[in-house]
Design an enzyme around this catalytic site. Structure first.
Site, PDB file in Angstrom:
ATOM      1  N   HIS A   1       9.422  -0.310   9.312  1.00  0.00           N
ATOM      2  CA  HIS A   1       8.405  -1.144   9.402  1.00  0.00           C
ATOM      3  C   HIS A   1       8.452  -2.023   8.048  1.00  0.00           C
ATOM      4  CE1 HIS A   1       6.258   0.507  12.683  1.00  0.00           C
ATOM      5  NE2 HIS A   1       5.991   1.442  12.012  1.00  0.00           N
TER       6      HIS A   1
ATOM      7  N   ASP B   1       0.890  -1.282   0.055  1.00  0.00           N
ATOM      8  CA  ASP B   1      -0.007  -0.024   0.194  1.00  0.00           C
ATOM      9  C   ASP B   1       0.873   1.316  -0.166  1.00  0.00           C
ATOM     10  OD1 ASP B   1       0.899  -0.608   2.642  1.00  0.00           O
ATOM     11  OD2 ASP B   1      -1.053   0.447   3.510  1.00  0.00           O
TER      12      ASP B   1
HETATM   13  C1  BDR Z   1       2.471  -0.629   8.783  1.00  0.00           C
HETATM   14  O1  BDR Z   1       1.335   0.182   8.625  1.00  0.00           O
HETATM   15  C2  BDR Z   1       1.777   1.132   7.554  1.00  0.00           C
HETATM   16  O2  BDR Z   1       1.511   2.261   7.850  1.00  0.00           O
HETATM   17  C3  BDR Z   1       3.058   0.796   7.246  1.00  0.00           C
HETATM   18  O3  BDR Z   1       3.420   1.022   5.647  1.00  0.00           O
HETATM   19  C4  BDR Z   1       3.556  -0.456   7.513  1.00  0.00           C
HETATM   20  O4  BDR Z   1       3.038  -1.418   6.436  1.00  0.00           O
HETATM   21  C5  BDR Z   1       3.254  -0.450  10.100  1.00  0.00           C
HETATM   22  O5  BDR Z   1       2.307  -0.398  11.310  1.00  0.00           O
HETATM   23 CA    CA Z   2       2.795  -0.930   4.314  1.00  0.00          CA
END
Ligand code: BDR
Ligand code: CA
Length: 316
Positions: free
Chosen positions: A240, A10
């Site tokens: 992340h 995403d």
């Molecule tokens: C996840 O949530 C999204 O905002 C980031 O891209 C990552 O995949 C972290 O909690």
């Molecule tokens: Ca993500």
């Protein structure tokens, strides 16, 4: 032989950081990107995925447009306050030249996996709707993937949407419960490790030695500001989605434990990933136990940052 991967994504600032990391890594062959809502709505995620493969000089990598809504829960919001209205830190990049495949993401996943049995690793770094739909389309999918390595969940720490839930799981908890119970080899790269690895503003500035690093530096500024406001003591950003790519390249950077995981699909704890340290979780069918997930619980953060820096700045 490089690992063949499909990144389900995403994008999203840290998704973009992860995709470019994968594309710069010879251990990995990105055979497609599939898109999902989360940081932005799915149509924009698709546009951004096309932008990223073009920026990386890899316009032939297919992009498949994914689900626009969760399986059951409503889609109340996307995280544009974290990633910018354009998902790329409000840098307003030009429109992509290419177009997505004429095939939905779940079908692309099924066709690619079934044509390459045992060879494709699925790497979801967003909500898990496309994977749950792919499992529904083709029940033999689980036996035919190499493995699933996902960014999502929190096994030993609090969530980031609220104390219970991490964002990717929270956005489609029903899909996540299906994915965790599917019986395929699954590694969870959750907040337990992704919040331990901090990229400081100085580290991010040092990436500017390459064209791709300059792009990352530009898009990350909005994300950095979000972290400054939400985590004033942190001094940088959480790492992340790039952590899932780092696991694929060098799993030795991580410590793991095995435990089956289920996901809360209603109530106060909606979206919580709950490991059973006694190895005894059952599916909704009480006769079927959930097979253990490989849960990342610790990480060599300095090693991960060094790997990221080397790959992003390689080639100028
Ligand atoms: C996840 O949530 C999204 O905002 C980031 O891209 C990552 O995949 C972290 O909690
Ligand atoms: Ca993500």
């Amino acid at each position: 032989m490089p690992k063949k991967i499909i990144i389900d994504t995403d994008p999203g600032v840290d998704d973009s950081m992860a995709i470019l990391f994968a594309l710069q890594s010879p251990e990995l062959e990105v055979v497609g990107l599939t898109t999902i809502f989360g940081n932005v709505f799915t149509p924009l995620a698709t546009q951004n995925a096309l932008r990223l493969v073009e920026l990386a000089g890899r316009p032939n990598i297919p992009v498949a447009h994914g689900a626009e809504l969760p399986l059951v829960a409503p889609l109340d919001y996307v995280a544009d306050f974290v990633h910018g209205r354009d998902g790329l830190g409000n840098t307003n990049p030009p429109p992509p030249q290419g177009r997505p495949l004429n095939m939905p993401a779940a079908q692309f996943i099924v066709e690619t996996v079934m044509a390459n049995p045992g060879q494709i690793t699925l790497v979801p770094v967003g909500p898990l709707t496309n994977l749950a739909l792919a499992l529904a389309l083709e029940p033999r999918l689980a036996e035919n993937v190499a493995e699933v390595v996902l960014m999502g969940g929190a096994a030993t720490v609090n969530g980031n949407v609220n104390p219970a839930a991490e964002a990717n799981i929270f956005h489609d908890p029903h899909a996540a419960d299906v994915v965790f119970a599917a019986g395929w080899p699954l590694t969870m790269v959750g907040l337990d490790v992704t919040m331990k690895t901090v990229m400081t503003a100085d580290f991010l500035a040092s990436l500017r030695a390459s064209k791709i690093g300059q792009f990352i530096f530009d898009i990350v500024q909005f994300y950095l500001e979000f972290h400054r406001q939400s985590y004033p003591e942190l001094g940088g950003i959480h790492t992340h989605d790039p952590s899932a790519i780092a696991y694929l390249i060098n799993p030795g950077l991580f410590s793991t434990v095995a435990a089956p995981v289920r996901v809360a699909t209603d109530g106060l704890l909606l979206g919580q990933t709950q490991p059973d340290w006694r190895q005894n979780w059952h599916t909704p069918n009480p006769w079927t136990t959930v097979s253990p997930a490989n849960i990342c619980v610790d990480v060599d953060s300095a090693g991960l940052r060094a790997l990221y820096h080397q790959r992003i700045t390689a080639g100028g």
